[in-house]
Design a protein around this motif. Structure first.
Motif, mmCIF file in Angstrom:
data_model
loop_
_atom_site.group_PDB
_atom_site.id
_atom_site.type_symbol
_atom_site.label_atom_id
_atom_site.label_comp_id
_atom_site.label_asym_id
_atom_site.label_seq_id
_atom_site.Cartn_x
_atom_site.Cartn_y
_atom_site.Cartn_z
ATOM 1 N N ARG A 71 56.830 57.140 48.614
ATOM 2 C CA ARG A 71 56.344 56.405 47.435
ATOM 3 C C ARG A 71 55.001 55.727 47.695
ATOM 4 N NH1 ARG A 71 57.580 57.821 42.779
ATOM 5 N NH2 ARG A 71 57.196 55.739 41.941
ATOM 6 N N SER A 72 54.380 56.017 48.801
ATOM 7 C CA SER A 72 53.047 55.452 49.066
ATOM 8 C C SER A 72 52.089 55.933 47.974
ATOM 9 C CB SER A 72 52.554 55.895 50.441
ATOM 10 O OG SER A 72 53.453 55.428 51.435
ATOM 11 N N SER A 73 51.028 55.170 47.744
ATOM 12 C CA SER A 73 50.176 55.491 46.588
ATOM 13 C C SER A 73 48.730 55.037 46.808
ATOM 14 C CB SER A 73 50.729 54.814 45.331
ATOM 15 O OG SER A 73 50.797 53.415 45.531
ATOM 16 N N ILE A 74 47.879 55.607 45.990
ATOM 17 C CA ILE A 74 46.478 55.177 45.914
ATOM 18 C C ILE A 74 46.233 54.680 44.495
ATOM 19 C CG2 ILE A 74 44.142 56.125 45.679
ATOM 20 C CD1 ILE A 74 44.537 57.641 48.243
ATOM 21 N N LEU A 75 45.424 53.626 44.382
ATOM 22 C CA LEU A 75 45.084 53.092 43.054
ATOM 23 C C LEU A 75 43.567 52.951 42.945
ATOM 24 C CD1 LEU A 75 46.021 51.715 40.368
ATOM 25 C CD2 LEU A 75 45.999 49.546 41.617
ATOM 26 N N LEU A 76 43.037 53.328 41.807
ATOM 27 C CA LEU A 76 41.609 53.125 41.511
ATOM 28 C C LEU A 76 41.495 52.481 40.131
ATOM 29 C CD1 LEU A 76 38.502 53.661 41.751
ATOM 30 C CD2 LEU A 76 38.954 55.929 40.762
ATOM 31 N N ASN A 77 40.825 51.337 40.058
ATOM 32 C CA ASN A 77 40.571 50.689 38.762
ATOM 33 C C ASN A 77 39.119 50.865 38.373
ATOM 34 O OD1 ASN A 77 42.926 48.551 39.892
ATOM 35 N ND2 ASN A 77 43.049 49.165 37.752
ATOM 36 N N VAL A 78 38.916 51.351 37.143
ATOM 37 C CA VAL A 78 37.569 51.535 36.591
ATOM 38 C C VAL A 78 37.506 50.694 35.325
ATOM 39 C CG1 VAL A 78 35.866 53.224 35.804
ATOM 40 C CG2 VAL A 78 37.599 53.897 37.485
ATOM 41 N N LEU A 79 36.610 49.711 35.317
ATOM 42 C CA LEU A 79 36.600 48.726 34.233
ATOM 43 C C LEU A 79 35.178 48.527 33.705
ATOM 44 C CD1 LEU A 79 38.852 46.153 36.109
ATOM 45 C CD2 LEU A 79 39.524 47.425 34.059
ATOM 46 N N PRO A 80 35.055 48.190 32.424
ATOM 47 C CA PRO A 80 33.720 47.857 31.899
ATOM 48 C C PRO A 80 33.366 46.429 32.336
ATOM 49 C CG PRO A 80 35.381 47.727 30.156
ATOM 50 C CD PRO A 80 36.110 48.081 31.406
ATOM 51 N N LEU A 81 32.277 46.262 33.044
ATOM 52 C CA LEU A 81 32.028 44.976 33.697
ATOM 53 C C LEU A 81 30.846 44.187 33.125
ATOM 54 C CD1 LEU A 81 32.771 46.083 37.373
ATOM 55 C CD2 LEU A 81 34.207 44.681 35.884
ATOM 56 N N ASP A 82 30.259 44.661 32.011
ATOM 57 C CA ASP A 82 29.101 43.927 31.472
ATOM 58 C C ASP A 82 29.442 42.477 31.143
ATOM 59 O OD1 ASP A 82 27.636 46.175 31.770
ATOM 60 O OD2 ASP A 82 27.458 46.654 29.634
ATOM 61 N N LYS A 83 30.597 42.257 30.554
ATOM 62 C CA LYS A 83 30.994 40.891 30.189
ATOM 63 C C LYS A 83 31.157 40.029 31.452
ATOM 64 C CE LYS A 83 32.697 37.750 27.307
ATOM 65 N NZ LYS A 83 31.893 37.138 26.256
ATOM 66 N N VAL A 84 31.764 40.619 32.488
ATOM 67 C CA VAL A 84 31.934 39.896 33.764
ATOM 68 C C VAL A 84 30.566 39.515 34.320
ATOM 69 C CG1 VAL A 84 32.749 40.133 36.149
ATOM 70 C CG2 VAL A 84 34.099 41.102 34.267
ATOM 71 N N ARG A 85 29.624 40.453 34.203
ATOM 72 C CA ARG A 85 28.295 40.241 34.777
ATOM 73 C C ARG A 85 27.428 39.323 33.934
ATOM 74 N NH1 ARG A 85 27.209 46.085 37.687
ATOM 75 N NH2 ARG A 85 28.987 45.852 39.069
#
Ligand SMILES: Cc1cc2nc3c(=O)[nH]c(=O)nc-3n(C[C@H](O)[C@H](O)[C@H](O)COP(=O)(O)OP(=O)(O)OC[C@H]3O[C@@H](n4cnc5c(N)ncnc54)[C@H](O)[C@@H]3O)c2cc1C
Length: 456
Positions: A344-358
């Motif tokens: 059950r090991s896994s890899i995770l990748l999050n892709v997010l729109p970051l203009d607001k954060v920036r």
């Protein structure tokens, strides 16, 4: 001998509970790997109980650690049978103001508590994207979420924090009128909070929906075959995310090796399909996307919330995505997940729109990577036999090194809430490290809050 809590009990409110002589592995945590091993657990019922417990611990020199959702997989926990866990599970109240524009979240509330209350109120609130995660456990480190493109990080939505300080004082700190000069503690709590006090409750911005359709989103996974990995990574590298979008890619055995790209679009199915056309063009083998009510947005990740077993995790921030690198980390994962017990090991990748954060200045908070990191990747080794620990560590470190080799950053980075514990502190705290260290001396000179990637 376990810690003697008999002198604390009479000081607490009638609703507070105490578990003494805790001898087995803590049942409430996501991962047993390097988990804290307290001698006693206090379950406060009120904010005053938290303060009383901290004051008592200071008076009797008893080490303590706060627990909200119990998902932190840090290897820096030191709490042993001489210390106590302050488990906030009885403090889960959520209250909205009349206009639905502000919400007060108790220190022990989980993401699921916030989403349930927010949906009933008809307001949106920034939370983590897994139901079991502690709302404040996630937010004090930054707080990434599916609404990040519209409303920013969790820390950017905080209006006030009620904090029990390392001196045992109960104070309220508020968002300053101007962003340019945040007070030391307001700055430090937002990105490195667990090092500076217990947040007993927080006031956050909430966003009432004028139109009930905004309490739904089009979301769910597209499933790809392993040989489509490079195409998926290339598509995500080139995809320009609007504020309404988010993507979480999981590589896992289901039961055969599969790539799940969970898409989120805060709008209609047609608009979502158009926005993510590049992924549909790769021809996923399955499509489970659907218009989904707010209360179910996180349902797809409920299996990631199952408590128990060992889940050490190695995480990185990335400025770019390199398909060749991802093939290499896939190979590491494939080897790891073929080991008996680690399927059950896994890899995770999050892709997010970051203009607001920036759009928020770096100096506004201790969170350090607003303008550098674009993607968040991690490998979780999932198994139950402690004898597998060393093998798991070797796979995790290998995957992390492969990602870091092409991370595109001047300085390696990891989101504090995803960090492991063996990283250089600069990798976790970035350019905030020198100021955080100075504040630590000033605010917590006795290092009472010293278990979460300690600043010393
Ligand atoms: C399945 C899963 C999904 C996740 N999804 C997201 C996500 O969508 N977005 C995101 O940003 N992160 C996410 N994370 C990472 C998550 O933010 C961290 O694991 C976080 O530390 C978990 O907080 P917790 O309260 O559940 O854990 P805990 O282990 O209880 O807390 C983590 C740390 O925070 C401290 N802490 C907790 N509550 C308080 C408080 N009230 N006051 C002071 N200190 C406190 C604890 O002492 C501990 O040091 C996820 C993690 C998992 C396991």
């Amino acid at each position: 001998m376990a810690v003697d809590l008999s002198s604390l009990r009479p000081l607490l409110s009638p609703g507070a509970r105490i578990d003494e002589n805790v001898t087995t592995t803590l049942p409430l945590r996501l991962s047993e790997y390097k988990a804290p091993q307290p001698g006693g657990i206090v379950h406060p019922a009120t904010e005053k109980d938290v303060q009383t417990t901290v004051q008592w611990a200071i008076a009797y020199s008893v080490p303590f650690l706060v627990q909200n959702g119990g998902n932190g997989w840090a290897t820096t926990f030191k709490l042993n049978h001489q210390g106590i866990l302050i488990q906030l599970d009885q403090m889960r109240a959520i209250a909205f103001n009349v206009a639905g524009t502000e919400v007060t979240v108790s220190g022990g509330a989980l993401v699921s508590d916030v989403v349930t209350a927010a949906s009933a109120r008809g307001s949106l609130v920034t939370t983590g994207t897994c139901n079991c995660v502690g709302q404040l456990g996630a937010i004090l480190g930054g707080g990434f979420n599916n609404l990040v493109g519209q409303y920013g990080l969790g820390i950017d939505n905080l209006l006030a924090l009620n904090v029990v300080t390392p001196d045992g004082l109960a104070i309220t700190i508020k968002k300053p009128k101007t962003a340019s000069a945040p007070s030391d503690l307001w700055w430090a709590m937002r990105g490195a909070g667990p090092n500076f006090g217990v947040v007993t409750s927080a006031v956050m911005k909430a966003y009432p929906v004028g139109n009930v359709a905004r309490l739904s989103a089009w979301t769910g996974p597209l499933v790809f075959r392993p040989d489509q990995l490079e195409a998926v990574i290339s598509a995500l590298r080139n995809l320009s995310l609007t504020p309404l979008m988010a993507v979480a890619v999981t590589i896992i055995n289901a039961p055969q090796p599969s790539i799940f790209a969970t898409l989120f679009y805060h709008g209609s199915a047609d608009a979502g399909r158009a926005a993510f056309k590049v992924l549909f063009d790769i021809k996923p083998v399955s499509d489970f996307t659907a218009v989904t009510p707010y209360t179910d947005w996180n349902a797809g990740s409920d299996t990631a919330c199952i408590k128990g077993g060992r889940r050490p995790t190695w995480a990185v921030g990335l400025a770019s995505l390199d398909p060749l690198t991802w093939r290499k980390t896939y190979t590491v994962w494939a080897e790891l997940s073929q080991q008996p017990g680690a399927e059950r090991s896994s890899i995770l990748l999050n892709v997010l729109p970051l203009d607001k954060v920036r759009s928020v200045p770096d100096a506004a908070s201790a969170y350090p990577f607003r303008n550098t990191v674009k993607f968040f990747a991690s490998l979780t080794a999932s198994y139950s036999d402690p004898a597998f620990d060393a093998t798991a560590v070797s796979y995790g470190q290998k995957a992390r090194a492969i990602w870091q080799a092409t991370d595109g950053l001047a300085q390696h980075s990891t989101y504090i809430n995803n960090a492991f514990g063996d990283e250089n502190l600069k990798t976790i705290y970035g350019d905030s490290l020198p100021r955080l260290r100075l504040l630590k001396q000033k605010i917590d000179p006795h290092r009472r809050f010293n278990e979460w990637f300690p600043l010393s």
